[in-house]
Write an enzyme that holds these catalytic residues in place. Structure first.
Site: not given
Length: 253
Positions: A126, A177
């Site tokens: 991610s 993230h």
């Protein structure tokens, strides 16, 4: 730009780096879940801040290619298949690898410094994928010669939705993230010299699709991009460093 109509052969031929990354995802996933020694691979490769503190620096890299569940694997790999190809074509193989790996590594470095030694083990691509989103965010705002308005609006909506979902869903590495996106936006200005807008390779398009978004690469030819984009990139680097420093200091307060 983000619609995938090619078959496996043409995709593999035109986007070899993304194909290799996804193959690594799949091989490691099958290994850690089905094959002998998989538990050891997972134990030694997962992101673990205490292990990094003890000198196991490979843990800043290996989590980028590991996934805990089939859903996790499919979601990240699908995101890479959809959003990675335009950047791989525009940047070229070496620059795309640099963007992808650097974003993932910097995301894990931020997790280490801000999360602290008691942060739970983490893994997944991610951070690197949000690095791709961060790169598109920069391009959509400051390099409009490389992306048309419709795709620019689409990527900005997806980017914002991804950030929002980061804070809504549980069991997500928020640091990866956020800092993956910041890293991507900070790195991409260094890689855009000489880059041209995305175009579909000839072996992928036999005829024009009337519904396909068309882009005129000469639309902004009168605009010049020089040191200004590098200055903006420095802002992202400064933001990255300041937030990591604040997180680091908070560990000792």
């Amino acid at each position: 730009m983000f619609s995938r109509t090619e078959n496996f052969y043409t995709f593999r031929k035109n986007y070899p780096i993304i194909t290799i990354i996804i193959a690594i995802h799949l091989i490691i996933f099958l290994w850690i879940n089905l094959l002998p020694g998989g538990e050891w691979i997972r134990f030694r490769g997962v992101g673990f801040n205490l292990g990094v503190e003890l000198g196991e620096y490979w843990r800043l890299v290996t989590p980028i290619f590991m996934h805990v569940s089939l859903t996790h694997l499919l979601f990240n790999s699908a995101s890479l298949v959809i959003f990675g190809p335009p950047l791989e074509q525009m940047l070229g193989k070496a620059k795309f690898i640099l963007l992808y790996l650097s974003s993932g590594i910097l995301a894990n470095i931020a997790t280490f410094f801000i999360g602290g030694l008691d942060y739970p083990p983490h893994l997944g691509a991610s951070g690197a994928i949000f690095g791709i989103f961060g790169a598109y965010f920069f391009i959509a705002l400051l390099r409009k010669d490389l992306i048309d308005r419709n795709n620019s609006q689409l990527i900005l909506m997806i980017f914002i939705a991804g950030i929002v979902m980061t804070f809504v869903n549980s069991n997500i590495n928020i640091y990866a993230h956020i800092f993956g996106a910041i890293a991507g936006a900070a790195i991409i200005p260094l890689l855009l010299n000489g880059v041209k807008p995305f175009y579909r390779p000839i072996n992928m398009v036999q005829q024009k699709d009337p519904d396909e978004i068309q882009f005129n690469p000469n639309r902004w030819n009168n605009k010049k991009f020089g040191n200004s984009q590098l200055k903006i990139g420095k802002v992202f680097w400064i933001a990255f460093g300041v937030i990591v420093l604040i997180g680091l200091l908070s560990r000792f307060v």
